[in-house]
Design an enzyme around this catalytic site. Structure first.
Site, PDB file in Angstrom:
ATOM      1  N   ASN A   4       1.750  -6.247  -3.361  1.00 22.72           N
ATOM      2  CA  ASN A   4       0.641  -5.923  -4.256  1.00 22.72           C
ATOM      3  C   ASN A   4       1.239  -5.399  -5.557  1.00 22.72           C
ATOM      4  OD1 ASN A   4      -1.574  -4.862  -5.571  1.00 22.72           O
ATOM      5  ND2 ASN A   4      -1.878  -3.167  -4.118  1.00 22.72           N
ATOM      6  N   LYS A   6      -0.264  -4.684  -8.297  1.00 23.42           N
ATOM      7  CA  LYS A   6      -1.139  -3.795  -9.076  1.00 23.42           C
ATOM      8  C   LYS A   6      -1.153  -4.260 -10.540  1.00 23.42           C
ATOM      9  CE  LYS A   6      -0.340  -0.338  -5.621  1.00 23.42           C
ATOM     10  NZ  LYS A   6      -0.371   1.069  -5.219  1.00 23.42           N
ATOM     11  N   HIS A  90      -8.845  -2.039  -1.753  1.00 22.07           N
ATOM     12  CA  HIS A  90      -7.661  -1.192  -1.883  1.00 22.07           C
ATOM     13  C   HIS A  90      -8.124   0.224  -2.225  1.00 22.07           C
ATOM     14  CE1 HIS A  90      -4.057   0.602  -3.544  1.00 22.07           C
ATOM     15  NE2 HIS A  90      -3.401  -0.265  -2.800  1.00 22.07           N
ATOM     16  N   GLU A  92      -7.239   2.232  -4.362  1.00 22.74           N
ATOM     17  CA  GLU A  92      -7.426   2.469  -5.802  1.00 22.74           C
ATOM     18  C   GLU A  92      -8.765   1.913  -6.266  1.00 22.74           C
ATOM     19  OE1 GLU A  92      -3.619   0.834  -6.946  1.00 22.74           O
ATOM     20  OE2 GLU A  92      -2.685   2.506  -5.900  1.00 22.74           O
ATOM     21  N   GLU A 162      -3.651   1.727   5.079  1.00 22.26           N
ATOM     22  CA  GLU A 162      -2.892   2.383   4.016  1.00 22.26           C
ATOM     23  C   GLU A 162      -3.364   3.824   3.862  1.00 22.26           C
ATOM     24  OE1 GLU A 162      -1.108  -0.832   1.178  1.00 22.26           O
ATOM     25  OE2 GLU A 162      -2.996  -0.104   0.387  1.00 22.26           O
ATOM     26  N   GLY A 168       2.429   5.096  -3.143  1.00 24.28           N
ATOM     27  CA  GLY A 168       3.093   5.403  -4.406  1.00 24.28           C
ATOM     28  C   GLY A 168       3.679   6.809  -4.461  1.00 24.28           C
ATOM     29  N   SER A 208       4.328   3.304   0.556  1.00 25.56           N
ATOM     30  CA  SER A 208       5.747   3.633   0.382  1.00 25.56           C
ATOM     31  C   SER A 208       6.666   2.873   1.340  1.00 25.56           C
ATOM     32  CB  SER A 208       5.971   5.140   0.487  1.00 25.56           C
ATOM     33  OG  SER A 208       5.297   5.808  -0.571  1.00 25.56           O
ATOM     34  N   GLY A 229       3.554  -2.074  -2.363  1.00 22.62           N
ATOM     35  CA  GLY A 229       3.283  -1.920  -3.792  1.00 22.62           C
ATOM     36  C   GLY A 229       4.579  -1.878  -4.580  1.00 22.62           C
ATOM     37  N   GLY A 230       5.016  -0.671  -4.916  1.00 25.54           N
ATOM     38  CA  GLY A 230       6.174  -0.470  -5.799  1.00 25.54           C
ATOM     39  C   GLY A 230       7.398  -1.293  -5.448  1.00 25.54           C
TER      40      GLY A 230
HETATM   41  P1  PGA Z   1       3.262   1.562  -2.484  1.00 26.09           P
HETATM   42  O1  PGA Z   1       1.777   0.915  -2.591  1.00 26.09           O
HETATM   43  O2  PGA Z   1       4.074   0.625  -1.638  1.00 26.09           O
HETATM   44  O3  PGA Z   1       3.737   1.617  -3.913  1.00 26.09           O
HETATM   45  O4  PGA Z   1       3.107   2.896  -1.867  1.00 26.09           O
HETATM   46  C1  PGA Z   1       1.189   0.305  -1.485  1.00 26.09           C
HETATM   47  C2  PGA Z   1      -0.179  -0.216  -1.868  1.00 26.09           C
HETATM   48  O5  PGA Z   1      -0.890   0.454  -2.639  1.00 26.09           O
HETATM   49  O6  PGA Z   1      -0.606  -1.309  -1.425  1.00 26.09           O
END
Ligand code: PGA
Length: 244
Positions: A4, A6, A90, A92, A162, A168, A208, A229-230
């Site tokens: 993802n 973002k 998600h 967010e 999640e 993050g 993470s 994500g990251g």
């Molecule tokens: P992250 O994000 O791996 O940066 O923690 C995961 C996500 O929001 O899908």
């Protein structure tokens, strides 16, 4: 294994990423691989991933086919552009855009109508975990957003657990914590859709996930994959996760 992105990367950066990523996962037939870039990058991603097993997903959709809905993108459009997946709800989106369970149902139904595999996110906030409410929250999200689906619809979705406090933040859930949550979600699936659906549904862990912790998470029988994500923003790092 889904990445993802973002709100990161331009179309040119997307092209370069996938060019570098392709050879790193060319032999990775042990799992499905999906990249979810921002909307404007989807055509570049689909073009660059053509002829590979890498699927391209969006990060959101509107439930309508078309209409006077400024700023929104429909499943019809995502299908036309060549997407195979779409992330729904998600945290967010839930937090910043107030997406609610009735909207989750409408979005999942729309995604399926256009042949897209929905990756539906659930998960608790830190305050909810600390208050011992994790299972209540997962229940509310399941009952409101997924239980209303028909068994046929449900069979086509992927769930991502999640925990919001792990997204993050570098604070990954322990494999045991993730596994417990996955087992609880699976029990909800079994209660609503039957044992076969409970055994078959894929539940990804997100929050993470990094090359150095993915192996421990994937060792858990309950964890079927990761939503990253990251660490999906760099082709080498995401390939290391895919090839854990
Ligand atoms: P992250 O994000 O791996 O940066 O923690 C995961 C996500 O929001 O899908």
């Amino acid at each position: 294994m889904a990445g993802n992105w973002k709100m990161y990367k331009t179309p040119a950066e997307t092209h370069n990423y996938i060019e570098a990523f392709k050879p790193l996962v060319a032999a990775s037939t042990h799992c499905d691989i999906v990249l979810c870039p921002p909307f404007p990058n989807l055509p570049a991603a689909v073009a660059e991933a053509a002829g590979t097993t890498i699927g391209i997903g969006a990060q959101n959709l509107h439930w309508g086919k078309e209409g006077a809905v400024t700023g929104e993108v429909s499943g019809h459009m995502l299908q036309a552009v060549g997407c195979s997946h779409v992330i729904i709800a998600h945290s967010e989106r839930r937090q910043y855009f107030k997406e609610s369970e009735p909207e989750v149902v409408k979005k999942v139904e729309a995604a399926l109508e256009w042949g897209l595999t929905p990756i539906v996110c659930v998960g608790e906030l830190l305050a909810e975990r600390e208050a011992g409410r994790t299972e209540d929250v997962l229940s509310e999200q399941f009952d409101g957003g997924l239980a209303p689906l028909t068994p046929e619809q449900f069979a086509k979705i992927v769930i991502a657990y999640e925990p919001v406090w792990a997204i993050g933040t570098g604070k990954v859930a322990t494999p045991q914590m993730a596994s417990d949550a996955h087992r609880f979600i699976r029990s909800k699936v079994t209660a609503r859709f039957g044992a076969e659906a409970g055994a078959a549904v894929r539940i990804l862990y997100g929050g993470s996930v990094k090359p150095d912790n993915v192996k421990g998470l994937m060792a858990e029988e309950e964890i079927d994959g990761a939503l990253v994500g990251g660490a999906s923003l760099d082709p080498k790092s995401f390939a290391a996760i895919v090839n854990y």
